[in-house]
Scaffold this active site. Structure first.
Site, PDB file in Angstrom:
ATOM      1  N   ASP A   1      15.562  11.009   3.701  1.00  0.00           N
ATOM      2  CA  ASP A   1      14.749   9.787   3.019  1.00  0.00           C
ATOM      3  C   ASP A   1      14.784   8.483   3.949  1.00  0.00           C
ATOM      4  O   ASP A   1      14.484   7.459   3.653  1.00  0.00           O
ATOM      5  CB  ASP A   1      15.430   9.335   1.791  1.00  0.00           C
ATOM      6  N   GLU A   2      14.983   8.910   5.200  1.00  0.00           N
ATOM      7  CA  GLU A   2      14.574   7.798   6.263  1.00  0.00           C
ATOM      8  C   GLU A   2      13.372   7.460   6.780  1.00  0.00           C
ATOM      9  O   GLU A   2      13.052   6.384   7.527  1.00  0.00           O
ATOM     10  CB  GLU A   2      15.476   8.326   7.545  1.00  0.00           C
ATOM     11  N   GLY A   3      12.475   8.188   6.418  1.00  0.00           N
ATOM     12  CA  GLY A   3      10.978   7.844   6.480  1.00  0.00           C
ATOM     13  C   GLY A   3      10.363   8.623   7.636  1.00  0.00           C
ATOM     14  O   GLY A   3       9.413   8.162   8.219  1.00  0.00           O
TER      15      GLY A   3
ATOM     16  N   LYS B   1       6.161   9.428   7.789  1.00  0.00           N
ATOM     17  CA  LYS B   1       5.503   8.544   8.250  1.00  0.00           C
ATOM     18  C   LYS B   1       5.426   8.566   9.828  1.00  0.00           C
ATOM     19  O   LYS B   1       4.340   8.621  10.373  1.00  0.00           O
ATOM     20  CB  LYS B   1       5.779   7.226   7.939  1.00  0.00           C
TER      21      LYS B   1
ATOM     22  N   HIS C   1       8.252  14.254   2.068  1.00  0.00           N
ATOM     23  CA  HIS C   1       7.824  13.333   2.869  1.00  0.00           C
ATOM     24  C   HIS C   1       6.954  12.474   2.258  1.00  0.00           C
ATOM     25  O   HIS C   1       5.800  12.998   1.804  1.00  0.00           O
ATOM     26  CB  HIS C   1       7.429  14.001   4.284  1.00  0.00           C
ATOM     27  N   THR C   2       6.741  11.123   2.448  1.00  0.00           N
ATOM     28  CA  THR C   2       5.796  10.212   1.908  1.00  0.00           C
ATOM     29  C   THR C   2       4.925   9.681   2.712  1.00  0.00           C
ATOM     30  O   THR C   2       5.633   8.923   3.920  1.00  0.00           O
ATOM     31  CB  THR C   2       6.209   9.218   0.823  1.00  0.00           C
TER      32      THR C   2
ATOM     33  N   THR D   1      11.218  13.889  -3.990  1.00  0.00           N
ATOM     34  CA  THR D   1      11.124  15.294  -4.686  1.00  0.00           C
ATOM     35  C   THR D   1      11.666  15.389  -6.055  1.00  0.00           C
ATOM     36  O   THR D   1      11.106  15.929  -6.967  1.00  0.00           O
ATOM     37  CB  THR D   1      12.118  16.349  -3.824  1.00  0.00           C
TER      38      THR D   1
ATOM     39  N   ARG E   1      18.228   6.289  -5.493  1.00  0.00           N
ATOM     40  CA  ARG E   1      18.974   6.676  -4.341  1.00  0.00           C
ATOM     41  C   ARG E   1      20.086   5.321  -4.298  1.00  0.00           C
ATOM     42  O   ARG E   1      19.803   4.583  -4.711  1.00  0.00           O
ATOM     43  CB  ARG E   1      18.163   6.384  -3.079  1.00  0.00           C
TER      44      ARG E   1
ATOM     45  N   ASP F   1      11.558  -4.146   7.065  1.00  0.00           N
ATOM     46  CA  ASP F   1      10.901  -5.200   6.214  1.00  0.00           C
ATOM     47  C   ASP F   1      11.625  -5.504   5.020  1.00  0.00           C
ATOM     48  O   ASP F   1      11.648  -6.272   4.035  1.00  0.00           O
ATOM     49  CB  ASP F   1       9.320  -5.043   5.955  1.00  0.00           C
TER      50      ASP F   1
END
EC number: 6.3.4.4
Length: 443
Positions: free
Chosen positions: A18-20, A23, A46-47, A312, A317, A345
């Site tokens: 879930d680290e990104g 993107k 993955h988002t 998922t 979290r 951010d």
């Protein structure tokens, strides 16, 4: 590396997933001609946010959102054909061309309905026995990998031979139905339902089946840049993670070679993705975990501002301070070339930030995460306090435009871990990325 061959980058998560990564993979595919998944299954999430539109991918490489980029699912992935076509249909409805650009290794083990049934029944069995659950997603990933290691898995290539498939399926299903009904107290899975569904998927999969290893090597020799997309994170790796609270595959960079069929010499740059704080889904040790449920606390700030729910599973979290000692372990086992810090951010507005530099363990201090889950459970984090910042970093795309204290925070992470930060993400949007050194251009 010959000037005629491509340059290849591996993207791995350095924490508990879930680290990104999605993107950043999407962003980097501007410089790549092919994107490769090399481990895991549809337990990954993955988002991507492109022009304000959110897309969630679980199995198909994130490069699918870039027109013209080829996507590969390597032999190290366990494949649920049902979930694959569910994802393909969703993308096609959104106008994304998938089937002509997706290549699937014939050596991928298949996830079949009884794998998910086993996964769920085992967690229930553990819970009834008073044993802590592993925290599996219940998607059948672990049982599918077990069949692979036991050399009894049905693979994508078996779908081309219905009679052979039926024979192997009957033997495998008899074994698993015995465990389901006699040991776990769950209902049996029907042979005809599994076989008929598999044959429907076979016809759809055949045009995408490929010798992925050969295609990747040929593409590299022809000058294509490849991007290898890791799933989950280093601390979920079956060997190097917080075992047994891990996934069932190797999530580290070295598996990009084994999981796709290329030599390790083809992996030129390893990019480690890490959040500006830490999160974890499910059970297992988490040294810097905070109270993330109480309003007004830093952990609650991370949870709510960071929208920390699993792509998922939808599970919340767990949240905590940045753990540089953990990152040292990840850097060591991955051989990181550089870091990308994501969700900087989210820390906007926090007055003070705590940075874990090591731990107290059994009366001694250590500056790197121990190997065993039992040892990690006994660790007390050693913190260094840094000043936060009140200014917004959302959408910043130049390093010198970041608040002074945000830059000092990033510099301290570099100093402690010994790994340079080459990229910073300042929102989920594709374009909100600070680039200090491009992985496809770095030495």
């Amino acid at each position: 590396m010959s000037v005629t061959t491509g340059r290849n980058v591996v993207v791995v998560g350095t924490q508990w997933g879930d680290e990104g990564k999605g993107k950043l993979v999407d962003w980097l595919t501007e410089s790549a001609q092919g994107v490769v998944r090399f481990q895991g299954g549809h337990n990954a999430g993955h988002t991507l946010v492109i022009n304000g539109v959110k897309t969630a991918l679980h199995l198909i490489p994130s490069g699918i959102m870039r027109p013209g980029v080829k996507c590969y699912i390597g032999n190290g992935v366990v494949l649920s054909a049902a979930k694959l076509f569910e994802e393909i249909e969703g993308l096609e409805k959104a106008g994304v061309e998938v089937r002509s650009r997706l290549r699937i290794s014939e050596a991928c083990p298949l996830i079949l309905p009884f794998h998910a049934a086993l996964d769920i029944a085992r967690e229930t069995y553990r819970e009834k026995g008073g044993v802590e659950k592993i925290g599996t997603t219940g998607r059948g990933i672990g049982p599918a990998y077990e069949d692979k290691i036991a050399r009894r898995a049905l693979r994508v290539q078996d779908l081309k031979h219905p009679e052979r498939f039926a024979t192997k399926l009957r033997v495998l299903l008899d074994l698993h139905n015995h465990v389901l009904t006699q040991v776990l107290g769950a209902p049996a899975i029907d042979f005809d339902l599994v076989f008929d569904e598999a044959m429907r998927h076979a016809a759809l999969l055949k045009p995408m089946m490929a010798d992925v290893s050969r295609e990747l090597n040929d593409a590299h020799k022809a000058g294509a840049n490849l991007l290898f997309e890791g799933a989950q994170g280093t601390l979920l790796d079956v060997d190097h993670g917080t075992y047994p609270y891990v996934t069932s595959s190797n999530c580290v960079a070295g598996n990009a070679a084994a999981g796709s069929g290329v030599g390790p010499g083809m992996l030129h740059y390893i990019l480690g993705i890490t959040k500006a704080y830490c999160t974890r889904v499910g059970g297992g040790p988490f040294p810097t975990e905070l109270d993330w449920a109480t309003p007004g606390t830093p952990g609650y700030h991370m949870s709510t501002v960071g929208a920390e729910k699993g792509v998922t599973t939808g599970r919340s979290r767990r949240c905590g301070w940045f753990d540089a000692a953990l990152l040292k372990r990840s850097a060591q086992v991955n051989g990181l070339s550089g870091l990308c810090i994501t969700k900087l951010d989210v820390l906007d507005g926090l007055e003070k930030l705590e940075l874990c530099t090591g731990y107290e363990l059994d009366g001694e201090t250590t500056d790197i995460l121990p190997m065993g889950a039992d040892e990690i459970e006994r660790c007390t984090p050693i913190y260094e306090t840094l000043e936060g910042w009140s200014e917004s970093t959302v959408g910043v795309t130049q390093y010198d435009k970041l608040p002074v204290n945000a830059r000092l925070y990033l510099q301290r992470i570099e100093q402690i871990t010994g790994v340079p930060i080459h990229m910073v993400s300042t929102s989920p949007d594709r374009d909100h990325t600070i680039m200090m050194r491009h992985p496809y251009l770095a030495d």
